[in-house]
Design a protein around this motif. Structure first.
Motif, short mmCIF file in Angstrom:
data_model
loop_
_atom_site.label_atom_id
_atom_site.label_comp_id
_atom_site.label_asym_id
_atom_site.label_seq_id
_atom_site.Cartn_x
_atom_site.Cartn_y
_atom_site.Cartn_z
N LEU A 19 0.86 -1.17 0.00
CA LEU A 19 0.00 0.00 0.00
C LEU A 19 0.90 1.22 0.00
CD1 LEU A 19 -2.61 1.70 0.65
CD2 LEU A 19 -2.20 1.11 3.05
N VAL A 20 0.73 2.10 -0.99
CA VAL A 20 1.56 3.30 -1.09
C VAL A 20 0.64 4.52 -1.19
CG1 VAL A 20 3.43 4.46 -2.32
CG2 VAL A 20 3.30 1.96 -2.35
N ASP A 21 0.67 5.35 -0.16
CA ASP A 21 -0.10 6.58 -0.16
C ASP A 21 0.87 7.70 -0.53
OD1 ASP A 21 -1.83 8.67 0.22
OD2 ASP A 21 -2.48 8.07 2.22
N ILE A 22 0.73 8.22 -1.76
CA ILE A 22 1.72 9.13 -2.31
C ILE A 22 1.35 10.58 -2.05
CG2 ILE A 22 2.91 9.85 -4.42
CD1 ILE A 22 2.30 7.07 -5.54
N GLY A 23 2.27 11.30 -1.42
CA GLY A 23 2.08 12.71 -1.14
C GLY A 23 3.40 13.30 -0.70
N THR A 24 3.35 14.46 -0.04
CA THR A 24 4.57 15.07 0.47
C THR A 24 5.32 14.10 1.37
OG1 THR A 24 3.58 17.27 0.33
CG2 THR A 24 5.52 17.04 1.74
N ASN A 25 4.57 13.38 2.20
CA ASN A 25 5.11 12.22 2.89
C ASN A 25 4.47 10.98 2.28
OD1 ASN A 25 6.99 13.07 4.89
ND2 ASN A 25 5.29 13.97 6.01
N GLY A 26 5.27 10.10 1.74
CA GLY A 26 4.75 8.88 1.14
C GLY A 26 4.72 7.77 2.17
N GLU A 27 3.52 7.30 2.50
CA GLU A 27 3.40 6.21 3.48
C GLU A 27 3.43 4.88 2.75
OE1 GLU A 27 3.60 7.54 6.27
OE2 GLU A 27 2.91 9.56 5.80
N VAL A 28 4.28 3.98 3.19
CA VAL A 28 4.43 2.66 2.55
C VAL A 28 4.15 1.58 3.59
CG1 VAL A 28 5.99 1.09 1.35
CG2 VAL A 28 6.20 3.56 0.99
N VAL A 29 3.24 0.68 3.26
CA VAL A 29 2.95 -0.48 4.10
C VAL A 29 3.00 -1.71 3.20
CG1 VAL A 29 1.34 -1.59 5.70
CG2 VAL A 29 1.40 0.91 5.52
N MET A 30 3.67 -2.77 3.66
CA MET A 30 3.77 -3.98 2.85
C MET A 30 3.71 -5.20 3.74
SD MET A 30 6.83 -5.12 0.20
CE MET A 30 6.68 -3.60 -0.73
N GLY A 31 3.11 -6.26 3.21
CA GLY A 31 3.09 -7.51 3.94
C GLY A 31 1.83 -8.31 3.68
N SER A 32 1.49 -9.13 4.65
CA SER A 32 0.35 -10.03 4.54
C SER A 32 -0.21 -10.27 5.94
CB SER A 32 0.80 -11.35 3.92
OG SER A 32 1.71 -12.01 4.79
N LYS A 33 -1.04 -11.31 6.07
CA LYS A 33 -1.60 -11.62 7.39
C LYS A 33 -0.53 -12.09 8.37
CE LYS A 33 -2.95 -16.34 6.07
NZ LYS A 33 -2.04 -17.04 6.98
N ASP A 34 0.63 -12.44 7.86
CA ASP A 34 1.71 -12.91 8.73
C ASP A 34 2.50 -11.77 9.35
OD1 ASP A 34 1.17 -15.64 8.17
OD2 ASP A 34 2.24 -15.43 6.25
N LYS A 35 2.67 -10.66 8.57
CA LYS A 35 3.48 -9.55 9.07
C LYS A 35 3.27 -8.33 8.17
CE LYS A 35 8.30 -8.35 10.18
NZ LYS A 35 9.72 -8.83 10.16
N LEU A 36 3.20 -7.14 8.77
CA LEU A 36 3.15 -5.89 8.02
C LEU A 36 4.32 -5.01 8.45
CD1 LEU A 36 -0.64 -4.85 8.06
CD2 LEU A 36 0.65 -5.80 6.14
N VAL A 37 4.98 -4.40 7.47
CA VAL A 37 6.08 -3.48 7.73
C VAL A 37 5.73 -2.13 7.10
CG1 VAL A 37 8.54 -3.01 7.39
CG2 VAL A 37 7.77 -5.35 7.79
#
Length: 277
Positions: A19-37
């Motif tokens: 998941l990438v929320d693009i803006g002045t600050n870009g928030e990045v979340v990656m993973g699955s039901k096992d782990k999110l970073v």
């Protein structure tokens, strides 16, 4: 970001998704039901049109789409009026098309107009100034005189810095998860800006990893949707309370490897490596 996670439900995914929320600050979340970073990437304001010589927000008169057709640019302008500037999605499209046409190399440098292989139309667009080569996008009559909408070498550098911040953030979370691009099932582009990005252009400039275009999906205002979900559902609200314990956050500014990751993705990727000829 928590609301975006709730709306996209990547915490339930059996496959690795980003998941990438693009803006002045870009928030990045990656993973699955096992782990999110997760991480927050300092992209700066270029995607909103700031620090770009003819940049503007996505309003009437902004170039929002660009494509090379028969050796020259075709533009889509918000409001179907004469162009007065470039918004973020247009900036990404323009740079993507310049790379594909060979007008700009992988370091981001615009070529000179006497380089062979350029169409006559493109040669007319290139102009050398004291600050370097720039490309004239549109010349329109405004206030009784002709004013050009241009893309300068400095503008391209601003885009490179912004996309490198996002891309290096993605690179860091992938390494923390121990996955590579072949493990990545989907990328969700969130936010009002993310919804208007051409997925192919995002791949060409290296904003996102080179997965299949059909697996890069705009999810709109995921933060707003997640907030509504939490307000309307007691069960979802309880999930929202629990999610932060499940997300492993990494502060990029404190990482010794962030600068190296940033430098590695400043250049644009090789199109042949992306499978684009």
């Amino acid at each position: 970001t928590l609301a975006c996670i709730l709306a996209t439900r990547i915490y339930e995914s059996t496959e690795v998704r980003a998941l990438v929320d693009i803006g002045t600050n870009g928030e990045v979340v990656m993973g699955s039901k096992d782990k999110l970073v997760a991480c927050s990437a300092p992209a700066g304001p270029a995607f909103e049109g700031a620090e770009i010589s003819h940049g503007m927000r996505g309003a009437v008169g902004a170039i929002e789409r660009a494509k090379f057709v028969d050796g020259d640019f075709e533009f889509a302008v918000i409001g179907n009026v004469p162009a007065i500037g470039i918004c973020g999605s247009g900036l990404i499209d323009i740079c993507s098309e310049l790379i594909a046409a060979g007008v700009m190399d992988l370091t981001g440098r615009l070529c000179k107009k006497d380089v062979g292989g350029l169409s006559k139309s493109l040669r007319k667009r290139l102009r050398v100034t004291d600050e370097g080569t720039e490309i004239i996008l549109v010349t329109s009559a405004a206030s009784g005189k002709k004013e050009s909408v241009t893309l300068t070498q400095k503008d391209i550098r601003e885009l490179q810095f912004a996309k490198a911040a996002i891309a290096s953030g993605i690179d860091v979370v992938m390494r923390e998860l121990g996955v590579d691009v072949n493990d990545l099932q989907e990328i969700f582009l969130a936010g009002s800006f993310g919804s208007y990005i051409n997925p192919q252009s995002a791949r060409v400039i290296g904003l996102v990893p080179p997965i299949s275009v059909k697996n890069i999906k705009a999810v709109g205002n995921a933060a707003g949707e997640g907030a509504k979900i939490a307000l309307l559902s007691f069960r979802q609200r309880n999930i929202a309370y629990e999610l932060p314990r499940f997300v492993e956050y990494h502060e990029l500014s404190g990482r010794a490897d962030f600068n190296d990751a940033f430098i590695d993705v400043l250049n644009f990727p090789d199109l042949l490596q992306l499978g684009i000829e």
